[in-house]
Design a protein around this motif. Structure first.
Motif, PDB file in Angstrom:
ATOM      1  N   VAL A  63      32.590  39.027  33.018  1.00  0.00           N
ATOM      2  CA  VAL A  63      33.043  39.024  34.738  1.00  0.00           C
ATOM      3  C   VAL A  63      34.501  38.627  35.177  1.00  0.00           C
ATOM      4  CG1 VAL A  63      32.666  38.156  37.695  1.00  0.00           C
ATOM      5  CG2 VAL A  63      31.058  39.679  35.816  1.00  0.00           C
ATOM      6  N   SER A  64      35.053  38.441  35.947  1.00  0.00           N
ATOM      7  CA  SER A  64      36.850  37.979  36.052  1.00  0.00           C
ATOM      8  C   SER A  64      37.255  38.140  36.978  1.00  0.00           C
ATOM      9  CB  SER A  64      38.096  38.425  34.694  1.00  0.00           C
ATOM     10  OG  SER A  64      39.270  37.647  35.504  1.00  0.00           O
ATOM     11  N   VAL A  65      37.080  37.230  37.834  1.00  0.00           N
ATOM     12  CA  VAL A  65      37.503  36.695  39.687  1.00  0.00           C
ATOM     13  C   VAL A  65      38.593  36.188  39.338  1.00  0.00           C
ATOM     14  CG1 VAL A  65      37.003  36.300  41.748  1.00  0.00           C
ATOM     15  CG2 VAL A  65      35.340  36.584  39.924  1.00  0.00           C
ATOM     16  N   SER A  66      39.895  36.803  40.508  1.00  0.00           N
ATOM     17  CA  SER A  66      40.707  35.483  40.541  1.00  0.00           C
ATOM     18  C   SER A  66      41.347  36.173  42.041  1.00  0.00           C
ATOM     19  CB  SER A  66      41.939  36.607  39.995  1.00  0.00           C
ATOM     20  OG  SER A  66      42.442  37.611  40.386  1.00  0.00           O
ATOM     21  N   ALA A  67      42.193  35.736  43.117  1.00  0.00           N
ATOM     22  CA  ALA A  67      42.388  35.278  43.548  1.00  0.00           C
ATOM     23  C   ALA A  67      42.169  36.450  44.854  1.00  0.00           C
ATOM     24  CB  ALA A  67      43.754  34.811  45.095  1.00  0.00           C
ATOM     25  N   HIS A  68      43.351  37.106  43.626  1.00  0.00           N
ATOM     26  CA  HIS A  68      43.051  38.848  44.572  1.00  0.00           C
ATOM     27  C   HIS A  68      42.417  40.243  44.099  1.00  0.00           C
ATOM     28  CE1 HIS A  68      46.366  37.356  47.777  1.00  0.00           C
ATOM     29  NE2 HIS A  68      46.533  37.111  47.085  1.00  0.00           N
ATOM     30  N   ASN A  69      41.085  39.678  43.262  1.00  0.00           N
ATOM     31  CA  ASN A  69      40.735  40.574  41.892  1.00  0.00           C
ATOM     32  C   ASN A  69      39.341  40.649  41.693  1.00  0.00           C
ATOM     33  OD1 ASN A  69      40.909  43.394  41.694  1.00  0.00           O
ATOM     34  ND2 ASN A  69      42.025  42.704  39.416  1.00  0.00           N
ATOM     35  N   ALA A  70      38.579  41.218  41.277  1.00  0.00           N
ATOM     36  CA  ALA A  70      37.593  40.913  40.623  1.00  0.00           C
ATOM     37  C   ALA A  70      37.008  42.014  39.594  1.00  0.00           C
ATOM     38  CB  ALA A  70      36.216  40.827  41.322  1.00  0.00           C
ATOM     39  N   VAL A  71      37.222  42.010  38.265  1.00  0.00           N
ATOM     40  CA  VAL A  71      36.932  42.514  37.304  1.00  0.00           C
ATOM     41  C   VAL A  71      35.242  42.539  36.698  1.00  0.00           C
ATOM     42  CG1 VAL A  71      37.270  43.694  35.595  1.00  0.00           C
ATOM     43  CG2 VAL A  71      39.335  43.705  37.088  1.00  0.00           C
ATOM     44  N   VAL A  72      34.172  43.088  36.652  1.00  0.00           N
ATOM     45  CA  VAL A  72      33.144  43.297  35.743  1.00  0.00           C
ATOM     46  C   VAL A  72      33.079  44.362  34.649  1.00  0.00           C
ATOM     47  CG1 VAL A  72      30.660  43.662  36.194  1.00  0.00           C
ATOM     48  CG2 VAL A  72      32.091  43.196  37.995  1.00  0.00           C
ATOM     49  N   GLY A  73      32.964  43.718  33.761  1.00  0.00           N
ATOM     50  CA  GLY A  73      33.060  44.226  32.063  1.00  0.00           C
ATOM     51  C   GLY A  73      31.561  45.612  31.772  1.00  0.00           C
ATOM     52  N   LEU A  74      31.216  46.445  31.856  1.00  0.00           N
ATOM     53  CA  LEU A  74      29.823  46.385  31.556  1.00  0.00           C
ATOM     54  C   LEU A  74      30.058  46.851  29.968  1.00  0.00           C
ATOM     55  CD1 LEU A  74      28.519  47.603  34.468  1.00  0.00           C
ATOM     56  CD2 LEU A  74      28.101  45.729  33.703  1.00  0.00           C
ATOM     57  N   ALA A  75      28.220  46.706  28.663  1.00  0.00           N
ATOM     58  CA  ALA A  75      28.658  47.127  27.645  1.00  0.00           C
ATOM     59  C   ALA A  75      27.201  47.252  27.744  1.00  0.00           C
ATOM     60  CB  ALA A  75      28.965  46.032  26.668  1.00  0.00           C
ATOM     61  N   LYS A  76      27.176  48.547  26.844  1.00  0.00           N
ATOM     62  CA  LYS A  76      26.135  50.007  27.108  1.00  0.00           C
ATOM     63  C   LYS A  76      25.848  48.609  25.693  1.00  0.00           C
ATOM     64  CE  LYS A  76      27.235  54.331  28.035  1.00  0.00           C
ATOM     65  NZ  LYS A  76      27.396  55.962  28.281  1.00  0.00           N
ATOM     66  N   ALA A  77      24.083  49.725  25.943  1.00  0.00           N
ATOM     67  CA  ALA A  77      22.979  48.932  24.396  1.00  0.00           C
ATOM     68  C   ALA A  77      23.137  49.727  23.331  1.00  0.00           C
ATOM     69  CB  ALA A  77      21.633  49.046  25.669  1.00  0.00           C
ATOM     70  N   PRO A  78      22.748  49.266  22.667  1.00  0.00           N
ATOM     71  CA  PRO A  78      23.748  49.973  21.184  1.00  0.00           C
ATOM     72  C   PRO A  78      22.280  51.178  21.098  1.00  0.00           C
ATOM     73  CG  PRO A  78      22.705  47.737  20.284  1.00  0.00           C
ATOM     74  CD  PRO A  78      22.206  48.008  22.243  1.00  0.00           C
TER      75      PRO A  78
END
Length: 91
Positions: free
Chosen positions: A8-23
């Motif tokens: 998860v990356s959060v800034s003043a004007h944006n949020a990004v959630v990076g998801l990874a699949k299980a193997p």
């Protein structure tokens, strides 16, 4: 989902959630849901050729379309999807 690789990356004007699949998980994700409360989630589709085709089938030709109208629909192909652009070809 795999927890250590997700981020998860959060800034003043944006949020990004990076998801990874299980193997053991394979294939593309078709859709995702988001929201502040599990009872009020909104659903969004990922951009894929199948999702674009399904959307256009619904918009361009509702269930009352004739067979000839279906045959005359444009061919739409998703060529490339990146963070900066989506490239779609229509024939």
């Amino acid at each position: 989902l795999v927890s250590p690789e997700s981020s998860v990356s959060v800034s003043a004007h944006n949020a990004v959630v990076g998801l990874a699949k299980a193997p053991g998980s394979t294939g593309h994700w078709d859709k995702f849901s988001f929201g502040l409360d599990p009872s009020a989630l909104q659903e969004r589709l990922f951009v894929s050729e199948e999702n674009v085709d399904g959307f256009l089938d619904t918009v361009l030709c509702p269930s009352s379309c004739s067979q000839s109208a279906l045959e005359n629909q444009p061919l739409i192909e998703v060529l490339d999807v990146t963070e900066d652009r989506i490239q779609i070809r229509v024939e």
